[in-house]
Motif scaffolding. Structure first.
Motif, PDB file in Angstrom:
ATOM      1  N   PHE A  75       0.820  -1.215   0.000  1.00 44.85           N
ATOM      2  CA  PHE A  75       0.000   0.000   0.000  1.00 44.85           C
ATOM      3  C   PHE A  75       0.853   1.265   0.000  1.00 44.85           C
ATOM      4  O   PHE A  75       0.401   2.341   0.364  1.00 44.85           O
ATOM      5  CB  PHE A  75      -0.938  -0.030   1.219  1.00 44.85           C
ATOM      6  CG  PHE A  75      -1.633  -1.353   1.369  1.00 44.85           C
ATOM      7  CD1 PHE A  75      -2.648  -1.713   0.490  1.00 44.85           C
ATOM      8  CD2 PHE A  75      -1.221  -2.276   2.331  1.00 44.85           C
ATOM      9  CE1 PHE A  75      -3.265  -2.951   0.597  1.00 44.85           C
ATOM     10  CE2 PHE A  75      -1.836  -3.509   2.438  1.00 44.85           C
ATOM     11  CZ  PHE A  75      -2.861  -3.859   1.568  1.00 44.85           C
ATOM     12  N   GLY A  76       2.113   1.093  -0.440  1.00 45.55           N
ATOM     13  CA  GLY A  76       2.988   2.248  -0.618  1.00 45.55           C
ATOM     14  C   GLY A  76       3.590   2.780   0.663  1.00 45.55           C
ATOM     15  O   GLY A  76       3.674   4.001   0.850  1.00 45.55           O
ATOM     16  N   LEU A  77       4.024   1.899   1.540  1.00 49.80           N
ATOM     17  CA  LEU A  77       4.601   2.338   2.808  1.00 49.80           C
ATOM     18  C   LEU A  77       5.770   3.281   2.571  1.00 49.80           C
ATOM     19  O   LEU A  77       6.718   2.977   1.852  1.00 49.80           O
ATOM     20  CB  LEU A  77       5.067   1.130   3.627  1.00 49.80           C
ATOM     21  CG  LEU A  77       5.814   1.458   4.925  1.00 49.80           C
ATOM     22  CD1 LEU A  77       4.905   2.185   5.900  1.00 49.80           C
ATOM     23  CD2 LEU A  77       6.378   0.180   5.557  1.00 49.80           C
ATOM     24  N   GLU A  78       5.696   4.429   3.222  1.00 50.62           N
ATOM     25  CA  GLU A  78       6.787   5.401   3.222  1.00 50.62           C
ATOM     26  C   GLU A  78       7.277   5.550   4.663  1.00 50.62           C
ATOM     27  O   GLU A  78       6.557   6.050   5.521  1.00 50.62           O
ATOM     28  CB  GLU A  78       6.299   6.762   2.707  1.00 50.62           C
ATOM     29  CG  GLU A  78       7.337   7.857   2.798  1.00 50.62           C
ATOM     30  CD  GLU A  78       6.742   9.230   2.537  1.00 50.62           C
ATOM     31  OE1 GLU A  78       7.437  10.229   2.838  1.00 50.62           O
ATOM     32  OE2 GLU A  78       5.585   9.307   2.059  1.00 50.62           O
ATOM     33  N   LEU A  79       8.485   5.086   4.920  1.00 52.99           N
ATOM     34  CA  LEU A  79       9.034   5.178   6.272  1.00 52.99           C
ATOM     35  C   LEU A  79       9.511   6.601   6.556  1.00 52.99           C
ATOM     36  O   LEU A  79      10.224   7.203   5.746  1.00 52.99           O
ATOM     37  CB  LEU A  79      10.198   4.210   6.444  1.00 52.99           C
ATOM     38  CG  LEU A  79       9.846   2.764   6.783  1.00 52.99           C
ATOM     39  CD1 LEU A  79      11.119   1.921   6.831  1.00 52.99           C
ATOM     40  CD2 LEU A  79       9.107   2.672   8.100  1.00 52.99           C
ATOM     41  N   ILE A  80       9.103   7.124   7.682  1.00 51.80           N
ATOM     42  CA  ILE A  80       9.575   8.436   8.132  1.00 51.80           C
ATOM     43  C   ILE A  80      10.793   8.245   9.034  1.00 51.80           C
ATOM     44  O   ILE A  80      11.751   8.981   8.947  1.00 51.80           O
ATOM     45  CB  ILE A  80       8.448   9.195   8.847  1.00 51.80           C
ATOM     46  CG1 ILE A  80       7.299   9.439   7.856  1.00 51.80           C
ATOM     47  CG2 ILE A  80       8.950  10.506   9.438  1.00 51.80           C
ATOM     48  CD1 ILE A  80       6.053  10.046   8.479  1.00 51.80           C
ATOM     49  N   PHE A  81      10.760   7.249   9.905  1.00 51.23           N
ATOM     50  CA  PHE A  81      11.980   6.758  10.551  1.00 51.23           C
ATOM     51  C   PHE A  81      11.772   5.292  10.885  1.00 51.23           C
ATOM     52  O   PHE A  81      10.639   4.817  11.044  1.00 51.23           O
ATOM     53  CB  PHE A  81      12.394   7.587  11.775  1.00 51.23           C
ATOM     54  CG  PHE A  81      11.468   7.545  12.948  1.00 51.23           C
ATOM     55  CD1 PHE A  81      11.468   6.484  13.854  1.00 51.23           C
ATOM     56  CD2 PHE A  81      10.598   8.605  13.203  1.00 51.23           C
ATOM     57  CE1 PHE A  81      10.630   6.472  14.960  1.00 51.23           C
ATOM     58  CE2 PHE A  81       9.759   8.601  14.300  1.00 51.23           C
ATOM     59  CZ  PHE A  81       9.768   7.530  15.182  1.00 51.23           C
ATOM     60  N   SER A  82      12.888   4.546  10.963  1.00 56.60           N
ATOM     61  CA  SER A  82      12.791   3.093  11.111  1.00 56.60           C
ATOM     62  C   SER A  82      13.216   2.582  12.474  1.00 56.60           C
ATOM     63  O   SER A  82      12.819   1.476  12.861  1.00 56.60           O
ATOM     64  CB  SER A  82      13.645   2.404  10.037  1.00 56.60           C
ATOM     65  OG  SER A  82      14.999   2.804  10.159  1.00 56.60           O
ATOM     66  N   LYS A  83      14.010   3.334  13.219  1.00 56.64           N
ATOM     67  CA  LYS A  83      14.416   2.952  14.559  1.00 56.64           C
ATOM     68  C   LYS A  83      14.812   4.219  15.303  1.00 56.64           C
ATOM     69  O   LYS A  83      15.128   5.245  14.687  1.00 56.64           O
ATOM     70  CB  LYS A  83      15.603   1.983  14.547  1.00 56.64           C
ATOM     71  CG  LYS A  83      15.282   0.569  14.128  1.00 56.64           C
ATOM     72  CD  LYS A  83      16.526  -0.321  14.234  1.00 56.64           C
ATOM     73  CE  LYS A  83      16.207  -1.746  13.808  1.00 56.64           C
ATOM     74  NZ  LYS A  83      17.409  -2.629  13.898  1.00 56.64           N
TER      75      LYS A  83
END
Length: 395
Positions: A263-271
């Motif tokens: 669904f087009g995941l856009e990560l803003i931060f991952s950890k």
């Protein structure tokens, strides 16, 4: 991996109020007012008595004792009280209109009755006990400003404005997805082989509601990719914010992010470089925000308090900064040196100060229930002794 302050800034950048909606006054409690609320009329609409007693003219009490006939009675809600005749009085009750021409209300405790007359023997004292028309507010006055949280006191003012509906910020709709084959519904875990009660979503839901959210659903999901993807699709179609717990580490069944990839995941931060809670992540997909929380209960609730609470508050129109007020507190017990990650120790208020809990394990649940502050420790910070101060946040 980013530091706490950077992660929080990215969260707050998305914590903008949702559009407004109109709701019935009775449904507006704890919502956030979207526009200034102005009064439709004066309050009180006419001069009213502040006490039970007798409305009189001062001139008629110039000589005491005085015996004045009671011209009429004015209860609260009466709208046709005539002008007070000279040499007479009007029996009035609290909230009842005072007749035009009255200078004061004499409290009933110092007045006696003689049939249809009232006897005034003692001086009435300095109080006039009349609330002038418009003395509370006038028509058009702003009673509540936009941005006001409609708590129990504000709701009185809202109702006093004589409006049936209010324009409020829409509550953020939240769906909470708890992932993990090991999770069982509370009350069924002991009957499930290898099961543990799914506890995190209950705490997350309570915190989200407290901050202004509408929790649409809590869903417990097994680690099956097809099931997770279907749950992600459904949640993204319902919610403004999806909170997913667990499944964000490096195991073979960690699907918390991949379930949103179609669904087009856009990560803003991952950890984030914090302890507990390093696996916390944040992104967006399908028009909704997504916050991933760790699966361990303490890690989940600490990161929810630090990130979810201000995010929900901002979406609901509240001030996120109000939930991020760190203060200095005196330590009632020593603290060990901090490691290389910024750490948020769970603590309690004790003896006018704070003390860290003996148990800081990220999976603990009993100790979690007793914590009421988070103690912030900077990376590499030295140990602290009793009597020194540390930054704390209500938890």
């Amino acid at each position: 991996m980013i530091d706490f302050d950077t992660a929080l800034a990215l969260i707050l950048n998305e914590a903008r109020p949702l559009p407004c909606e109109t709701v019935a006054l009775d449904a507006a409690g704890e919502r956030v007012l979207a526009t200034d609320l102005k009064a439709r009329g004066d309050a009180p609409r006419t001069a009213v008595s502040a006490m039970d007693g007798y409305a009189v003219r001062d001139v008629d009490l110039a000589t005491l004792p005085a015996r004045l006939p009671v011209a009429t009675v004015a209860f609260a809600g009466r709208a046709d009280v005539p002008v007070l005749p000279a040499g007479a009085c009007v029996r009035v009750f609290t909230g009842g209109p005072t007749p035009p021409g009255a200078d004061r209300v004499v409290v009933q405790e110092i007045v006696s009755r003689d049939g249809d007359a009232a006897l005034f023997e003692a001086p009435p004292g300095p109080g006039r006990h009349i609330r002038a028309a418009g003395s509370d507010f006038r028509a058009g006055d702003t009673l509540l400003a936009a941005g006001t949280v409609l708590g129990f006191r504000a709701m009185v003012a809202a109702a006093a404005a004589d409006v049936a509906e209010l324009s409020v910020v829409r509550r953020p709709r939240i769906v909470i997805l708890g992932t993990g084959d090991e999770l069982a519904e509370p009350g069924q875990a002991l009957e499930t082989a290898g099961g543990i009660p799914e506890s995190v979503s209950f705490g997350v839901a309570a915190l989200a509601r407290q901050c202004g959210a509408q929790v649409l659903a809590r869903r417990r999901l097994s680690d099956t990719p097809e099931l997770l993807e279907a749950a992600a699709r459904r949640a993204l179609g319902e919610a403004d914010l999806v909170v997913v717990t667990g499944g964000a580490s490096v195991g073979e069944k960690d699907y918390a992010r991949s379930m949103f990839a179609p669904f087009g995941l856009e990560l803003i931060f991952s950890k984030a470089a914090i302890k507990p809670g390093k696996p916390v992540w944040f992104g967006r997909a399908g028009g909704a925000l997504i916050l991933g929380l760790p699966g361990n209960p303490t890690s989940a609730l600490v990161t929810a308090r630090l990130f979810l609470a201000p995010l929900v508050a901002g979406l609901a129109g509240r001030d996120p900064a109000a939930l991020l007020t760190w203060r200095d507190a005196v330590l009632a017990a020593p603290l060990k040196p901090c490691g290389d990650r910024e750490t948020f120790e769970r603590g309690r208020r004790v003896d006018g100060g704070v003390a860290g809990l003996d148990v800081q394990d990220s999976a603990t649940q009993k100790a979690l229930a007793s914590a009421d502050v988070l103690i912030r420790r900077r990376p590499g910070a030295p140990g602290l002794s009793v009597g020194e101060v540390a930054a704390v946040l209500d938890f």
